[in-house]
Design a protein around this motif. Structure first.
Motif, short mmCIF file in Angstrom:
data_model
loop_
_atom_site.label_atom_id
_atom_site.label_comp_id
_atom_site.label_asym_id
_atom_site.label_seq_id
_atom_site.Cartn_x
_atom_site.Cartn_y
_atom_site.Cartn_z
N TYR A 1 42.84 42.56 43.54
CA TYR A 1 43.47 42.50 44.87
C TYR A 1 44.25 43.77 45.15
N ARG A 2 44.42 44.03 46.44
CA ARG A 2 45.13 45.22 46.91
C ARG A 2 46.48 44.80 47.49
N TYR A 3 47.52 45.52 47.07
CA TYR A 3 48.86 45.25 47.62
C TYR A 3 49.69 46.52 47.56
N ASN A 4 50.20 46.91 48.71
CA ASN A 4 51.16 48.01 48.81
C ASN A 4 50.66 49.29 48.12
N GLY A 5 49.39 49.63 48.37
CA GLY A 5 48.86 50.89 47.85
C GLY A 5 48.37 50.84 46.42
N ARG A 6 48.30 49.66 45.81
CA ARG A 6 47.83 49.55 44.44
C ARG A 6 46.80 48.43 44.33
N PHE A 7 45.92 48.56 43.35
CA PHE A 7 44.98 47.50 43.00
C PHE A 7 45.46 46.84 41.72
N TYR A 8 45.36 45.52 41.69
CA TYR A 8 45.76 44.74 40.52
C TYR A 8 44.52 44.00 40.00
N VAL A 9 44.26 44.19 38.72
CA VAL A 9 43.05 43.66 38.10
C VAL A 9 43.45 42.68 36.99
N ASP A 10 42.88 41.47 37.05
CA ASP A 10 43.17 40.44 36.06
C ASP A 10 41.89 39.65 35.78
N ALA A 11 41.92 38.87 34.70
CA ALA A 11 40.81 37.98 34.36
C ALA A 11 41.26 36.54 34.57
N ILE A 12 40.34 35.74 35.10
CA ILE A 12 40.60 34.32 35.33
C ILE A 12 39.52 33.52 34.60
N ARG A 13 39.94 32.61 33.72
CA ARG A 13 38.99 31.75 33.02
C ARG A 13 39.04 30.36 33.65
N ALA A 14 37.94 30.03 34.35
CA ALA A 14 37.90 28.76 35.08
C ALA A 14 37.12 27.72 34.27
N ALA A 15 37.74 27.24 33.20
CA ALA A 15 37.17 26.16 32.38
C ALA A 15 37.74 24.85 32.90
N ARG A 16 37.90 23.86 32.02
CA ARG A 16 38.52 22.60 32.47
C ARG A 16 39.89 22.88 33.06
N TRP A 17 40.63 23.76 32.38
CA TRP A 17 41.90 24.23 32.91
C TRP A 17 41.74 25.71 33.24
N VAL A 18 42.33 26.13 34.33
CA VAL A 18 42.25 27.54 34.74
C VAL A 18 43.37 28.32 34.06
N THR A 19 42.99 29.38 33.36
CA THR A 19 43.96 30.23 32.68
C THR A 19 43.79 31.67 33.14
N VAL A 20 44.85 32.45 32.96
CA VAL A 20 44.88 33.83 33.43
C VAL A 20 45.10 34.77 32.26
N ILE A 21 44.33 35.84 32.23
CA ILE A 21 44.58 36.94 31.29
C ILE A 21 44.99 38.13 32.13
N GLU A 22 46.27 38.46 32.11
CA GLU A 22 46.76 39.53 32.98
C GLU A 22 46.25 40.88 32.53
N GLY A 23 45.96 41.71 33.51
CA GLY A 23 45.38 43.01 33.23
C GLY A 23 46.27 44.17 33.63
N HIS A 24 45.75 45.06 34.46
CA HIS A 24 46.43 46.31 34.76
C HIS A 24 46.39 46.57 36.26
N SER A 25 47.10 47.61 36.67
CA SER A 25 47.06 48.03 38.06
C SER A 25 46.86 49.54 38.13
N ILE A 26 46.41 49.98 39.30
CA ILE A 26 46.16 51.41 39.50
C ILE A 26 46.37 51.71 40.98
N ALA A 27 46.81 52.92 41.29
CA ALA A 27 47.06 53.32 42.67
C ALA A 27 45.75 53.44 43.43
N GLU A 28 45.74 52.95 44.66
CA GLU A 28 44.60 53.12 45.54
C GLU A 28 44.41 54.60 45.85
#
Length: 337
Positions: free
Chosen positions: A214-241
């Motif tokens: 996703y894009r917010y305030n001039g940066r891109f944020y990249v994460d992983a989402i595991r949509a199994a029985r329960w949805v979990t998040v693996i947080e990643g990194h961000s970089i300037a647009e």
């Protein structure tokens, strides 16, 4: 989608319309070859323009209006070498090929790369993001069902079942994408971000583990989402647009390299950034082997000393075997690498 799956789906569509007086194997062969034919657009390349194939791959050959013409061309070309010997008339050769050809663009639109379904009326690259470009859980059942359908005393029910799979698996992918997208939106808001744009796409070979960008305030944020029985998040990194005046101040607005950068940005739907360590390389951050990373699978290289030369197009597959093992662990147990 990979050529094998495209061919299998084309063969399945032709098999569903098969007439008893026609050779089953040749009917399937017509659908198989026509199902792959649209990807012949990859041959449209230029040694002086590295980005030409980006413009033409999944363009006119993949549009809905081109389907009758594509089926006609395939049916005519394959009639003498293939259809006639199987007691298949010219009109039926065209019909089987048209059915096979018709499956191609729709299946491609289910993936993340983008397909110009509405060309020439629109240049929008439609990507429903419900399937990976290669997914064995989709391809292998198609192989088994098509073999059953074409085997001696073929089981005619197998081909319709395969077509049901064609529809049901992307539908499941749509459900998974919505779950991942909701989790990604919640993650952004938990950071105090209001996403200006947000995309989720399946990681390689599955619809369980998703990449969120996703894009917010001039940066891109990249994460992983595991949509199994329960949805979990693996947080990643961000970089300037990418900001051209800031990142590429030397780039002349009317130069060829500026035009090439605009083409690459269009292809990447604006998800471009300057490489963090290479000041003349622009990356497409939407794709990476590991979904929580920003290690791009492709990029362009600009040359400030030659503004009228074409940009270079680069692909990156370094350490793919190691990353493949890490991806597997993320899919299976959701653990970060």
């Amino acid at each position: 989608m990979d050529p094998l799956t495209q061919g299998l789906l084309g063969a399945t569509a032709a098999r569903c319309a098969h007439r008893r007086q026609h050779s089953v194997s040749r009917t399937c062969a017509l659908g198989f070859l026509a199902g792959m034919a649209a990807d012949l657009d990859v041959l449209i390349r230029s040694s002086s323009d590295a980005l030409l194939f980006l413009e033409y791959h999944r363009q006119f050959t993949h549009s809905l209006v081109f389907i009758p013409l594509g089926g006609l061309i395939c049916g005519l070309l394959l009639y003498l070498p293939l259809a006639k010997k199987g007691h298949i008339g010219l009109l039926w050769s065209i019909a089987y090929c048209t059915l096979g050809y018709a499956t191609h663009a729709l299946l491609d639109a289910c993936t993340t790369y983008g397909t110009m379904l509405m060309w020439p009326f629109s240049k929008e690259r439609i990507a429903w993001n419900t399937m990976s470009i290669i997914d064995p859980l989709y391809t292998l059942p198609l192989v088994a069902l098509l073999i059953l359908s074409c085997s001696h005393g073929g089981r005619r029910w197998a081909a319709p079942v395969a077509l049901c799979l064609m529809l049901s698996y992307p539908t499941l992918g749509w459900v998974q994408r919505e779950r991942a997208q909701q989790a990604a939106d919640s993650l952004a808001r938990s950071r105090g971000h209001q996403p200006e744009s947000l995309e989720t796409k399946p990681s390689f070979g599955n619809i369980l583990l998703w990449k969120s960008v996703y894009r917010y305030n001039g940066r891109f944020y990249v994460d992983a989402i595991r949509a199994a029985r329960w949805v979990t998040v693996i947080e990643g990194h961000s970089i300037a647009e990418l900001d051209i005046p800031r990142d590429l101040p030397w780039l002349q607005a009317d130069s060829r390299q500026a035009r090439d950068l605009a083409r690459f940005t269009w292809f990447s739907k604006g998800y471009v950034a300057l490489h963090p360590h290479l000041p003349h390389r622009v990356i497409d951050i939407r794709y990476s082997l590991l979904p929580h990373e920003i290690n791009a699978l492709w990029s362009i290289e600009l040359n400030p000393l030659s503004p009228e030369s074409g940009v270079g197009y680069l692909t990156h597959r370094e350490d793919s075997s190691s990353k493949g093992r890490q991806l597997w662990h993320m899919i299976v147990d959701g653990s970060p690498p």
